[in-house]
Design a protein around this motif. Structure first.
Motif, short mmCIF file in Angstrom:
data_model
loop_
_atom_site.label_atom_id
_atom_site.label_comp_id
_atom_site.label_asym_id
_atom_site.label_seq_id
_atom_site.Cartn_x
_atom_site.Cartn_y
_atom_site.Cartn_z
N ASP A 1 0.87 -1.19 -0.07
CA ASP A 1 -0.01 -0.10 -0.14
C ASP A 1 0.86 1.36 0.07
O ASP A 1 0.48 2.23 -0.46
CB ASP A 1 -0.77 0.01 1.23
CG ASP A 1 -1.85 -1.11 1.17
OD1 ASP A 1 -2.60 -0.99 -0.22
OD2 ASP A 1 -2.31 -1.55 1.96
N ARG B 1 1.52 1.74 -3.51
CA ARG B 1 0.73 2.40 -4.35
C ARG B 1 0.01 3.86 -3.89
O ARG B 1 -0.33 4.43 -4.94
CB ARG B 1 -0.81 1.36 -3.81
CG ARG B 1 -2.12 1.70 -4.57
CD ARG B 1 -3.13 0.58 -4.15
NE ARG B 1 -3.37 0.69 -2.44
CZ ARG B 1 -4.28 1.52 -2.07
NH1 ARG B 1 -4.84 2.50 -2.60
NH2 ARG B 1 -4.41 1.18 -0.79
N VAL B 2 0.04 4.21 -2.71
CA VAL B 2 -0.49 5.30 -2.30
C VAL B 2 0.59 6.42 -2.39
O VAL B 2 0.50 7.54 -3.12
CB VAL B 2 -0.85 5.36 -0.92
CG1 VAL B 2 -1.25 6.60 -0.74
CG2 VAL B 2 -1.99 4.25 -0.75
N GLY C 1 2.38 6.47 -5.81
CA GLY C 1 1.30 7.08 -6.85
C GLY C 1 0.94 8.20 -6.97
O GLY C 1 0.47 8.79 -7.74
N THR D 1 -9.34 -0.97 3.69
CA THR D 1 -8.49 -0.42 2.73
C THR D 1 -7.94 0.91 2.79
O THR D 1 -8.27 1.81 3.82
CB THR D 1 -9.63 0.04 1.53
OG1 THR D 1 -10.48 -1.24 1.25
CG2 THR D 1 -8.77 0.34 0.55
N ALA E 1 -4.48 8.51 -1.57
CA ALA E 1 -4.50 7.60 -2.61
C ALA E 1 -5.58 8.34 -3.69
O ALA E 1 -6.34 9.15 -3.29
CB ALA E 1 -5.63 6.16 -2.37
#
Length: 332
Positions: free
Chosen positions: A164, A167-168, A171, A200, A221
């Motif tokens: 994560d 991803r976060v 990203g 999540t 996110a």
């Protein structure tokens, strides 16, 4: 040859009053730099007369638009009203006019700052530009932000550059962070995740403590930037710092950030402040009570060291001068 005197401001139409006022402001700097003392005095006198007459006629207005005040009614949907004001100007409006549109609609400054984080407005120099999402919001029903209870604040015991976090944080748009880690690398500092009720991860908060204050960063996110996650993360980081007895937290918006001005304003709306000589924005998060008085006869070195509930409250600037260090007991 005599100069014809200007007509009294009370005799001007509203249109002429606005036009002459705008012209006075536009020529002010030139007259200041290149005019004679007499010309500058005359220009100043006329400009002030125009301003005073304008405010007499429109006590709740500025040169750029309408300002919220007694006798006006906030818009039923202030966010939509502000976005529609930008749309009516062709999708681009000077930032001061956007602020005035917000005051007219009854939209608080903090809520206006949220529009940038939600991707409804973006910045282009001094202008604020309506995005595709902003145009859609003009015609759609408002989306309610989640209540604070819907988000959980979870400490990350052994954060690594994986899952994560990649991803976060990874990203984020280019220029937001300057992070270069190999996969699986252990991450420095303290990390927390903001999670919904299903677990999540919607965002991360990071804090690095040093010399009586803490640097904080947050990442949200991409699909969660309209839900108030950033506000939640920032508030929780401030609580964490205050619990440790720290006086300040600070954040530096990188010059390469694609939404630099919007994020800068977002932090200002939440109590952060900076200076022209320091790119960091700081906020005081804890004011420590006075130290308990030592028992009679006790040496100063034996007094209780101040933790989160102790210490002394030191003002801005001391962090650079060792002001957080108590020489007697080495408490920060």
């Amino acid at each position: 040859m005599s100069t014809r005197p200007a007509p009294p401001t009370t005799d001007l139409t509203d249109a002429d009053l606005e036009a002459q006022g705008a012209q006075a402001h536009a020529t002010r700097n030139w007259v200041f730099l290149h005019g004679t003392a007499e010309q500058l005095a005359h220009h100043t006198e006329r400009m002030l007369a125009l301003e005073q007459e304008y405010l007499r006629r429109h006590p709740r207005r500025t040169w750029q638009g309408v300002e919220q005040g007694p006798g006006t009614t906030p818009a039923a949907d202030p966010v939509r009203a502000v976005l529609q004001a930008v749309a009516a100007a062709g999708g681009r409006l000077h930032k001061l006019e956007v602020h005035q549109a917000a005051r007219a609609a009854g939209l608080p400054r903090a809520a206006l700052a949220e529009l940038y984080g939600q991707g409804l407005l973006t910045t282009d120099g001094p202008d604020r530009v309506l995005t595709d999402a902003g145009r859609a919001r003009c015609d759609s029903a408002p989306t309610a932000a989640p209540e604070p209870g819907e988000l959980r604040w979870v400490a990350e015991a052994d954060p690594t550059w994986a899952g994560d976090v990649v991803r976060v944080v990874g990203g984020a748009a280019p220029g937001v962070f300057d992070i270069h880690h190999a996969p699986g690398t252990a991450l420095p500092g303290d990390w927390w995740s903001a999670q919904d009720t299903d677990g999540t991860v919607l965002g991360f908060g990071w804090m690095d403590v040093g010399w009586g204050e803490a640097e904080v960063l947050l990442a949200v996110a991409p699909g969660s930037r309209s839900a108030g996650v950033g506000t939640f993360v920032l508030a929780r980081l401030e609580v964490e710092a205050a619990r440790r007895g720290l006086n300040y937290v600070y954040n530096t918006v990188r010059p390469t950030h694609p939404d630099h001005d919007a994020v800068h304003d977002w932090l200002l709306a939440r109590g952060y402040a900076g200076s022209s000589s320091d790119a960091a924005l700081r906020k005081r998060v804890g004011v420590a009570p006075e130290r308990p008085t030592a028992a009679p006869g006790a040496s100063s070195s034996s007094s209780t060291a101040a933790g989160p509930a102790g210490g002394s409250d030191r003002g801005p600037g001391h962090e650079d001068q060792g002001g957080y260090v108590d020489v007697e007991d080495h408490a920060y």
